[in-house]
Motif scaffolding. Sequence first.
Motif, short mmCIF file in Angstrom:
data_model
loop_
_atom_site.label_atom_id
_atom_site.label_comp_id
_atom_site.label_asym_id
_atom_site.label_seq_id
_atom_site.Cartn_x
_atom_site.Cartn_y
_atom_site.Cartn_z
N LEU A 18 0.85 -1.17 0.00
CA LEU A 18 0.00 0.00 0.00
C LEU A 18 0.90 1.24 0.00
N GLU A 19 0.84 1.99 -1.10
CA GLU A 19 1.78 3.10 -1.30
C GLU A 19 1.04 4.41 -1.47
N PRO A 20 1.55 5.52 -0.92
CA PRO A 20 0.93 6.83 -1.16
C PRO A 20 1.14 7.28 -2.61
N VAL A 21 0.08 7.81 -3.22
CA VAL A 21 0.18 8.30 -4.60
C VAL A 21 -0.22 9.77 -4.71
N ALA A 22 -0.91 10.28 -3.71
CA ALA A 22 -1.32 11.69 -3.66
C ALA A 22 -1.66 11.98 -2.20
N PRO A 23 -1.72 13.25 -1.81
CA PRO A 23 -2.08 13.56 -0.43
C PRO A 23 -3.42 12.93 -0.03
N GLY A 24 -3.39 12.09 1.00
CA GLY A 24 -4.60 11.43 1.46
C GLY A 24 -5.05 10.25 0.64
N VAL A 25 -4.24 9.84 -0.36
CA VAL A 25 -4.61 8.75 -1.25
C VAL A 25 -3.48 7.73 -1.31
N ARG A 26 -3.84 6.47 -1.05
CA ARG A 26 -2.88 5.37 -1.19
C ARG A 26 -3.46 4.33 -2.16
N ARG A 27 -2.56 3.48 -2.69
CA ARG A 27 -2.99 2.48 -3.66
C ARG A 27 -2.20 1.19 -3.45
N GLY A 40 -2.53 -4.64 -13.43
CA GLY A 40 -3.36 -5.18 -12.36
C GLY A 40 -4.35 -4.13 -11.87
N THR A 41 -5.24 -4.57 -10.99
CA THR A 41 -6.26 -3.70 -10.42
C THR A 41 -5.67 -2.85 -9.30
N GLY A 42 -5.82 -1.54 -9.41
CA GLY A 42 -5.35 -0.63 -8.37
C GLY A 42 -6.47 -0.34 -7.38
N THR A 43 -6.33 -0.83 -6.15
CA THR A 43 -7.30 -0.56 -5.09
C THR A 43 -6.85 0.68 -4.33
N TYR A 44 -7.73 1.67 -4.23
CA TYR A 44 -7.38 2.93 -3.59
C TYR A 44 -7.90 2.99 -2.16
N VAL A 45 -7.12 3.61 -1.29
CA VAL A 45 -7.51 3.86 0.10
C VAL A 45 -7.48 5.37 0.32
N ILE A 46 -8.59 5.92 0.78
CA ILE A 46 -8.74 7.36 0.97
C ILE A 46 -8.83 7.67 2.45
N LEU A 204 -16.40 16.21 -19.80
CA LEU A 204 -15.85 17.45 -20.37
C LEU A 204 -16.44 18.69 -19.70
N ALA A 205 -17.65 18.56 -19.17
CA ALA A 205 -18.30 19.69 -18.52
C ALA A 205 -17.82 19.89 -17.08
N ARG A 206 -17.00 18.95 -16.59
CA ARG A 206 -16.49 19.04 -15.23
C ARG A 206 -15.10 19.71 -15.23
N HIS A 207 -14.59 19.95 -14.02
CA HIS A 207 -13.31 20.64 -13.91
C HIS A 207 -12.34 19.90 -12.99
N ASP A 208 -12.37 18.57 -13.06
CA ASP A 208 -11.44 17.77 -12.27
C ASP A 208 -10.01 17.98 -12.78
N ALA A 209 -9.07 18.07 -11.87
CA ALA A 209 -7.69 18.37 -12.24
C ALA A 209 -6.90 17.13 -12.63
N VAL A 210 -7.25 15.98 -12.07
CA VAL A 210 -6.51 14.75 -12.34
C VAL A 210 -7.45 13.57 -12.17
N TYR A 211 -7.26 12.55 -13.04
CA TYR A 211 -8.01 11.30 -12.91
C TYR A 211 -7.07 10.21 -12.37
N TRP A 212 -7.60 9.42 -11.45
CA TRP A 212 -6.91 8.20 -11.02
C TRP A 212 -7.76 7.01 -11.44
N PRO A 213 -7.42 6.35 -12.55
CA PRO A 213 -8.17 5.17 -12.99
C PRO A 213 -7.80 3.94 -12.16
#
Length: 308
Positions: A18-27, A40-46, A204-213
Motif C-alpha cells: 500500500l503506497e501513497p500516490v497523492a495527499p490522502g490517497v494510497r494504492r 493489475g487492479t489498483g485498489t485505492y484507500v482514501i 468534459l463539462a467538469r473541472h477535475d484536475a486529475v483522474y486516477w483510474p
Amino acid sequence: MAAEIPYRRDFTFEYGRLEPVAPGVRRIVARNPGPFTFRGTGTYVIGEGEVAVIDPGPELDDHIAALLASLADEQVTHILVTHTHRDHSPAAKALKAATGAPSYGFGPHAGGQRGAPGSPGTEEGGDWDFVPDVVVRDGESIAGKGWVFEAVHTPGHTSNHLCFALADAGILFSGDHVMGWSTSVIAPPDGDMASYMASLDKLLARHDAVYWPTHGPAITEPQRHVRAFIAHRRERESGIVDCLRSGCETIPAIVERLYVGLDPALQHAAGRSVLAHLFDLIGRDIVAVDGPASLAARYRLRHGLPRG
C-alpha cells in the motif's frame, strides 16, 4: 488524420504494498495483470485512520490479505465500487466480512438481468454476486472522516459505472471509464456506446484536475485525454461506415480491415466493440441489420445516406 491519444503507461509500483500516490490517497495493486487489466487492479484507500476503499479488486487471496494487513491499524468505514466487473468488485465481500464496512455502488451487474448461458444477454466479465449495501445515484454525496465524494454516473463500459470525485482535491477516480494506458472496452449487452459517448461529454463539462483510474497511472491532463477518446471513437465509427460502404457486411470482416496487426487475444473484444458501434449506428438510423444485431449478423448502410 488518425486521432492521437496521449497514452500514459509509465507505471511504478510494488505488488502487495500500500503506497501513497497523492495527499490522502494510497494504492495497492493486485497481481492480476492481463490484456484488459494492464499491470493489475489498483485498489485505492482514501483518508487515514478511518478510511474508504475504492474498488477492492478481484477475489485473489494474496491481494485481500495484503490489503487487510496494510489496514490492520485503521478502520474501513466505506467500500466504494465503480462497477461490477470481476477485477473490481468481488473482493468487497471478503473486505466487508473482515471489517463490517458497507459497500456503495450504483446497483447489481446489468441491473440484475442475467441472460441465458451463451446468449447475447450474458456478460462474461460480470460479477453477478455483488449487490451494494447502499445504492448511490448520480450527484449524491458519500461522506467520511476528512473527505466527501460526489458520485458521477458514467454508464457505457457498464450500465452501473460510477466515478467518484473528491472535489476538494480536484481528483476523479475514473474506474474503467477513462484510463491512461488504453481505451475502455464497450461490450454489449451491458456496455453501450451511445451511453459511453454521453458520459465522456459529461466529464468534459467538469473541472477535475486529475483522474486516477483503477488500472494504470494518473491522467494529469484529463480534458485533453477525454477529447482524444471522443475523437478516436468518432474516427472508429467513420471507419465502420466506410467498411460497410465498401461491401464488408460482417463484424469479422470489419475487424480484419480496421484492426490490422491486432493481438489474437483481443479479437473477440474488438468484435464486441464494433458491435457496440453498430448498435449505436442502428439506433441513429445510419445502419440496418438483417435480423437481431449480434456478432454473427449481417449489416448494411441504410439507403439514401450521403457518400464520403
